[in-house]
Design a protein around this motif. Structure first.
Motif, PDB file in Angstrom:
ATOM      1  N   HIS A 125       0.863  -1.192   0.000  1.00 15.76           N
ATOM      2  CA  HIS A 125       0.000   0.000   0.000  1.00 15.76           C
ATOM      3  C   HIS A 125       0.892   1.232   0.000  1.00 15.76           C
ATOM      4  O   HIS A 125       1.978   1.228   0.571  1.00 15.76           O
ATOM      5  CB  HIS A 125      -0.909   0.025   1.231  1.00 15.76           C
ATOM      6  CG  HIS A 125      -1.755   1.263   1.307  1.00 15.76           C
ATOM      7  ND1 HIS A 125      -2.897   1.434   0.561  1.00 15.76           N
ATOM      8  CD2 HIS A 125      -1.605   2.401   2.029  1.00 15.76           C
ATOM      9  CE1 HIS A 125      -3.419   2.614   0.825  1.00 15.76           C
ATOM     10  NE2 HIS A 125      -2.655   3.226   1.713  1.00 15.76           N
ATOM     11  N   GLY A 126       0.424   2.308  -0.669  1.00 14.37           N
ATOM     12  CA  GLY A 126       1.155   3.563  -0.645  1.00 14.37           C
ATOM     13  C   GLY A 126       1.948   3.812  -1.910  1.00 14.37           C
ATOM     14  O   GLY A 126       1.566   3.362  -2.995  1.00 14.37           O
ATOM     15  N   SER A 127       3.089   4.518  -1.767  1.00 14.09           N
ATOM     16  CA  SER A 127       3.871   4.934  -2.929  1.00 14.09           C
ATOM     17  C   SER A 127       5.365   4.861  -2.621  1.00 14.09           C
ATOM     18  O   SER A 127       5.791   5.116  -1.494  1.00 14.09           O
ATOM     19  CB  SER A 127       3.517   6.370  -3.327  1.00 14.09           C
ATOM     20  OG  SER A 127       2.132   6.510  -3.573  1.00 14.09           O
ATOM     21  N   VAL A 128       6.138   4.536  -3.674  1.00  9.30           N
ATOM     22  CA  VAL A 128       7.592   4.548  -3.570  1.00  9.30           C
ATOM     23  C   VAL A 128       8.170   5.212  -4.819  1.00  9.30           C
ATOM     24  O   VAL A 128       7.597   5.114  -5.913  1.00  9.30           O
ATOM     25  CB  VAL A 128       8.182   3.129  -3.427  1.00  9.30           C
ATOM     26  CG1 VAL A 128       7.782   2.513  -2.105  1.00  9.30           C
ATOM     27  CG2 VAL A 128       7.766   2.237  -4.586  1.00  9.30           C
ATOM     28  N   GLU A 149       8.341   5.755 -10.391  1.00 10.40           N
ATOM     29  CA  GLU A 149       7.476   5.792  -9.216  1.00 10.40           C
ATOM     30  C   GLU A 149       6.367   4.762  -9.374  1.00 10.40           C
ATOM     31  O   GLU A 149       5.871   4.533 -10.473  1.00 10.40           O
ATOM     32  CB  GLU A 149       6.864   7.190  -9.030  1.00 10.40           C
ATOM     33  CG  GLU A 149       7.892   8.287  -8.834  1.00 10.40           C
ATOM     34  CD  GLU A 149       7.275   9.681  -8.888  1.00 10.40           C
ATOM     35  OE1 GLU A 149       6.023   9.768  -8.969  1.00 10.40           O
ATOM     36  OE2 GLU A 149       8.029  10.665  -8.863  1.00 10.40           O
ATOM     37  N   VAL A 150       6.007   4.156  -8.260  1.00  7.05           N
ATOM     38  CA  VAL A 150       4.907   3.196  -8.237  1.00  7.05           C
ATOM     39  C   VAL A 150       4.028   3.514  -7.036  1.00  7.05           C
ATOM     40  O   VAL A 150       4.537   3.718  -5.929  1.00  7.05           O
ATOM     41  CB  VAL A 150       5.415   1.745  -8.132  1.00  7.05           C
ATOM     42  CG1 VAL A 150       4.243   0.765  -8.156  1.00  7.05           C
ATOM     43  CG2 VAL A 150       6.396   1.422  -9.250  1.00  7.05           C
ATOM     44  N   SER A 151       2.732   3.578  -7.260  1.00  8.52           N
ATOM     45  CA  SER A 151       1.798   3.786  -6.156  1.00  8.52           C
ATOM     46  C   SER A 151       0.673   2.780  -6.254  1.00  8.52           C
ATOM     47  O   SER A 151       0.295   2.339  -7.340  1.00  8.52           O
ATOM     48  CB  SER A 151       1.240   5.217  -6.160  1.00  8.52           C
ATOM     49  OG  SER A 151       0.412   5.430  -7.279  1.00  8.52           O
ATOM     50  N   ASP A 152       0.147   2.416  -5.106  1.00 10.32           N
ATOM     51  CA  ASP A 152      -0.973   1.480  -5.019  1.00 10.32           C
ATOM     52  C   ASP A 152      -1.932   2.009  -3.967  1.00 10.32           C
ATOM     53  O   ASP A 152      -1.733   1.806  -2.771  1.00 10.32           O
ATOM     54  CB  ASP A 152      -0.479   0.083  -4.661  1.00 10.32           C
ATOM     55  CG  ASP A 152      -1.626  -0.916  -4.516  1.00 10.32           C
ATOM     56  OD1 ASP A 152      -2.671  -0.703  -5.152  1.00 10.32           O
ATOM     57  OD2 ASP A 152      -1.471  -1.905  -3.780  1.00 10.32           O
ATOM     58  N   VAL A 153      -2.952   2.716  -4.430  1.00  7.63           N
ATOM     59  CA  VAL A 153      -3.933   3.330  -3.540  1.00  7.63           C
ATOM     60  C   VAL A 153      -5.320   3.009  -4.083  1.00  7.63           C
ATOM     61  O   VAL A 153      -5.568   3.152  -5.284  1.00  7.63           O
ATOM     62  CB  VAL A 153      -3.730   4.860  -3.436  1.00  7.63           C
ATOM     63  CG1 VAL A 153      -4.764   5.478  -2.509  1.00  7.63           C
ATOM     64  CG2 VAL A 153      -2.325   5.181  -2.946  1.00  7.63           C
TER      65      VAL A 153
END
Length: 225
Positions: free
Chosen positions: A93-96, A124-128
């Motif tokens: 979960h979130g972003s890196v 960048e990768v995000s999973d929200v």
């Protein structure tokens, strides 16, 4: 003690220490830098914490963390949960934000984001909210599927995955690409057939006893009507 003698002793000590430290450099570990409110495996981490494969990192609201590994630097944004796996991050979960010359990958569910070149790549990768966003900042990255639940429906593709070119970004809906998450177990898929048969046999015996009165038992009172 003379300076030359001291120098010789220091050199000897380095010769003895360095070979022992080389395996630690190659072990896939990293250093986590925080300013507080960052947790590692359920405990708050101080600044400059050593991280090893399998460690789970969590940043609290308003706090980020920086992960320095061999040839890679990762900024973990606030409210993110990430598992460190050496040359790969599992984003739950979130972003890196990743900068790497070692092709560090990021996995989200069944999707794997991989730098195409072995040159310095930033992405960048995000999973929200079950939506995955991949943005290529420097050089291209590729989105691979780790299974065949569904087919990626948008964006340029090759046989091995979708390409995100430098300066572009794409989104993927997890439910469309990876399929719906497994539902809770039900009686139909958790009961062993042997137990079902045993239950049916036991039910038949109980029914027979009820119809035939079962074994005779002495009355509670000696008086009978």
């Amino acid at each position: 003690m003379s300076v030359s003698t001291l120098s010789r002793l220091v050199c000897c000590a380095l010769i003895l220490v360095l070979p022992a430290s080389l395996p630690a450099i190659d072990s896939g570990s990293a250093i986590l830098h925080t300013q507080g409110s960052v947790w590692v495996n359920g405990s708050e981490a101080p600044d400059a914490t050593a991280i090893f494969p399998g460690d789970l990192l969590e940043t609290k609201p308003g706090f980020s963390a920086t992960l320095n590994a061999d040839g890679s630097t990762v900024l973990i944004q606030p409210e993110s949960i990430v598992k460190f796996q050496g040359d790969m991050l599992v984003l739950e979960h979130g972003s890196v934000s990743v900068g790497t010359s070692k092709a560090m990958r990021v996995k989200v569910n069944c999707l794997m984001v991989v730098p195409i070149l072995t040159q310095w790549t930033q992405y960048e990768v995000s999973d929200v909210s079950a939506r995955v966003l991949v943005a290529a900042r420097k050089n291209d990255v590729k989105i691979n599927r780790e299974d065949n639940h569904a087919k990626v429906s948008k964006g340029p593709e090759t046989e091995s995955g979708a390409i995100v070119h430098e300066g572009e970004q794409v989104t993927r809906e997890e439910s469309e690409v990876c399929g719906a998450p497994p539902g809770p177990a039900t009686a139909g898929n958790v009961l062993n057939p042997k137990w079902i048969a045993a239950g049916a046999a036991g039910g038949g015996i109980l029914l027979w006893l009820l119809l035939h009165g079962g074994p005779s038992n002495p009355p509670i009172s000696s008086w009978k009507p």
